[in-house]
Design a protein around this motif. Sequence first.
Motif, PDB file in Angstrom:
ATOM      1  N   PRO A 120       0.794  -1.235   0.000  1.00  0.00           N
ATOM      2  CA  PRO A 120       0.000   0.000   0.000  1.00  0.00           C
ATOM      3  C   PRO A 120       0.826   1.286   0.000  1.00  0.00           C
ATOM      4  O   PRO A 120       0.321   2.344  -0.357  1.00  0.00           O
ATOM      5  N   ASP A 121       2.102   1.211   0.387  1.00  0.00           N
ATOM      6  CA  ASP A 121       2.952   2.395   0.421  1.00  0.00           C
ATOM      7  C   ASP A 121       3.880   2.507  -0.774  1.00  0.00           C
ATOM      8  O   ASP A 121       4.765   3.357  -0.807  1.00  0.00           O
ATOM      9  N   GLY A 122       3.689   1.648  -1.765  1.00  0.00           N
ATOM     10  CA  GLY A 122       4.517   1.707  -2.962  1.00  0.00           C
ATOM     11  C   GLY A 122       5.845   0.995  -2.842  1.00  0.00           C
ATOM     12  O   GLY A 122       6.689   1.098  -3.728  1.00  0.00           O
ATOM     13  N   ASN A 123       6.060   0.245  -1.739  1.00  0.00           N
ATOM     14  CA  ASN A 123       7.257  -0.576  -1.636  1.00  0.00           C
ATOM     15  C   ASN A 123       7.151  -1.696  -2.656  1.00  0.00           C
ATOM     16  O   ASN A 123       6.088  -2.305  -2.817  1.00  0.00           O
ATOM     17  N   SER A 124       8.224  -1.965  -3.353  1.00  0.00           N
ATOM     18  CA  SER A 124       8.238  -2.976  -4.400  1.00  0.00           C
ATOM     19  C   SER A 124       8.455  -4.363  -3.802  1.00  0.00           C
ATOM     20  O   SER A 124       9.433  -4.599  -3.107  1.00  0.00           O
ATOM     21  N   LEU A 125       7.522  -5.259  -4.110  1.00  0.00           N
ATOM     22  CA  LEU A 125       7.604  -6.633  -3.636  1.00  0.00           C
ATOM     23  C   LEU A 125       7.692  -7.564  -4.839  1.00  0.00           C
ATOM     24  O   LEU A 125       7.191  -7.251  -5.927  1.00  0.00           O
ATOM     25  N   GLU A 126       8.302  -8.701  -4.619  1.00  0.00           N
ATOM     26  CA  GLU A 126       8.532  -9.632  -5.721  1.00  0.00           C
ATOM     27  C   GLU A 126       8.435 -11.052  -5.185  1.00  0.00           C
ATOM     28  O   GLU A 126       8.895 -11.337  -4.091  1.00  0.00           O
ATOM     29  N   LEU A 127       7.801 -11.918  -5.965  1.00  0.00           N
ATOM     30  CA  LEU A 127       7.829 -13.347  -5.706  1.00  0.00           C
ATOM     31  C   LEU A 127       8.772 -13.916  -6.743  1.00  0.00           C
ATOM     32  O   LEU A 127       8.624 -13.634  -7.943  1.00  0.00           O
ATOM     33  N   ILE A 128       9.744 -14.719  -6.331  1.00  0.00           N
ATOM     34  CA  ILE A 128      10.801 -15.161  -7.240  1.00  0.00           C
ATOM     35  C   ILE A 128      11.217 -16.597  -6.926  1.00  0.00           C
ATOM     36  O   ILE A 128      11.142 -17.017  -5.773  1.00  0.00           O
ATOM     37  N   CYS A 129      11.615 -17.321  -7.961  1.00  0.00           N
ATOM     38  CA  CYS A 129      12.193 -18.645  -7.747  1.00  0.00           C
ATOM     39  C   CYS A 129      13.301 -18.872  -8.767  1.00  0.00           C
ATOM     40  O   CYS A 129      13.217 -18.404  -9.907  1.00  0.00           O
ATOM     41  N   PRO A 130      14.359 -19.543  -8.345  1.00  0.00           N
ATOM     42  CA  PRO A 130      15.457 -19.833  -9.265  1.00  0.00           C
ATOM     43  C   PRO A 130      15.050 -20.940 -10.241  1.00  0.00           C
ATOM     44  O   PRO A 130      14.240 -21.802  -9.910  1.00  0.00           O
ATOM     45  N   LEU A 131      15.619 -20.885 -11.428  1.00  0.00           N
ATOM     46  CA  LEU A 131      15.390 -21.903 -12.455  1.00  0.00           C
ATOM     47  C   LEU A 131      16.731 -22.425 -12.942  1.00  0.00           C
ATOM     48  O   LEU A 131      17.710 -21.677 -12.983  1.00  0.00           O
ATOM     49  N   GLU A 132      16.747 -23.653 -13.337  1.00  0.00           N
ATOM     50  CA  GLU A 132      17.948 -24.172 -13.980  1.00  0.00           C
ATOM     51  C   GLU A 132      17.983 -23.615 -15.399  1.00  0.00           C
ATOM     52  O   GLU A 132      16.946 -23.357 -16.006  1.00  0.00           O
ATOM     53  N   ASN A 133      19.180 -23.417 -15.915  1.00  0.00           N
ATOM     54  CA  ASN A 133      19.334 -22.841 -17.247  1.00  0.00           C
ATOM     55  C   ASN A 133      20.404 -23.622 -18.019  1.00  0.00           C
ATOM     56  O   ASN A 133      21.440 -23.071 -18.385  1.00  0.00           O
ATOM     57  N   PRO A 134      20.153 -24.912 -18.272  1.00  0.00           N
ATOM     58  CA  PRO A 134      21.179 -25.730 -18.930  1.00  0.00           C
ATOM     59  C   PRO A 134      21.486 -25.292 -20.357  1.00  0.00           C
ATOM     60  O   PRO A 134      22.582 -25.532 -20.854  1.00  0.00           O
ATOM     61  N   LYS A 135      20.529 -24.624 -21.010  1.00  0.00           N
ATOM     62  CA  LYS A 135      20.760 -24.168 -22.391  1.00  0.00           C
ATOM     63  C   LYS A 135      21.466 -22.817 -22.428  1.00  0.00           C
ATOM     64  O   LYS A 135      21.696 -22.262 -23.490  1.00  0.00           O
ATOM     65  N   LYS A 136      21.766 -22.259 -21.261  1.00  0.00           N
ATOM     66  CA  LYS A 136      22.467 -20.969 -21.134  1.00  0.00           C
ATOM     67  C   LYS A 136      21.743 -19.844 -21.883  1.00  0.00           C
ATOM     68  O   LYS A 136      22.351 -19.017 -22.554  1.00  0.00           O
ATOM     69  N   ILE A 137      20.426 -19.824 -21.759  1.00  0.00           N
ATOM     70  CA  ILE A 137      19.593 -18.795 -22.374  1.00  0.00           C
ATOM     71  C   ILE A 137      19.889 -17.458 -21.705  1.00  0.00           C
ATOM     72  O   ILE A 137      20.100 -17.398 -20.487  1.00  0.00           O
ATOM     73  N   THR A 138      19.864 -16.390 -22.462  1.00  0.00           N
ATOM     74  CA  THR A 138      20.083 -15.049 -21.900  1.00  0.00           C
ATOM     75  C   THR A 138      18.915 -14.113 -22.182  1.00  0.00           C
ATOM     76  O   THR A 138      18.924 -12.983 -21.732  1.00  0.00           O
ATOM     77  N   LYS A 139      17.919 -14.571 -22.887  1.00  0.00           N
ATOM     78  CA  LYS A 139      16.769 -13.744 -23.260  1.00  0.00           C
ATOM     79  C   LYS A 139      15.739 -13.690 -22.126  1.00  0.00           C
ATOM     80  O   LYS A 139      15.527 -14.672 -21.427  1.00  0.00           O
ATOM     81  N   ARG A 140      15.094 -12.556 -21.983  1.00  0.00           N
ATOM     82  CA  ARG A 140      13.978 -12.418 -21.039  1.00  0.00           C
ATOM     83  C   ARG A 140      12.706 -12.850 -21.756  1.00  0.00           C
ATOM     84  O   ARG A 140      12.505 -12.531 -22.930  1.00  0.00           O
TER      85      ARG A 140
END
Length: 153
Positions: A120-140
């Motif tokens: 409610p005060d504009g603080n930025s919150l994020e839900l996040i989880c790590p992923l494996e990246n065996p293909k070494k992708i760099t694109k979002r």
Amino acid sequence: MIKGLYEAHLPVRDLNRSIEYYKGIGLEFSHRHEDKLAFLWIEKNKSWLGLWETDKVELEYHPSIRHIAFQVTLEGLKQSVSWLNEKGYHPREAFGFEPVEPFVMAHNGFAHAKIHFNDPDGNSLELICPLENPKKITKRMYLSEWEMVNGER
């Protein structure tokens, strides 16, 4: 030496409102300290969030301040948009991605899927989880696209 993050702090205008908000996203109330500070467990007996009631919350947001990222499971993250909306906490655009589903920020050897929202005060919150990246992708990309690219769908 360092084993993890024990606490983080955010400024809030109304401590009682913010306590209820953070309890609503699953944090457990621990205690209040005097009238202007409350602590909620992010992970019981491991890490907590301190909320400081102040009239100094108008500071313009920058990722280096007023931001907390909560780690969740991949399954939890996949449900996050509907879960947040059901609770009345609305995901927001971040890094050019509309909040229709989580998105992935990939780097050479690692990646993270995430969704952003504000308190409610504009603080930025994020839900996040790590992923494996065996293909070494760099694109979002959106998480559903990530799963297709990686043959997970």
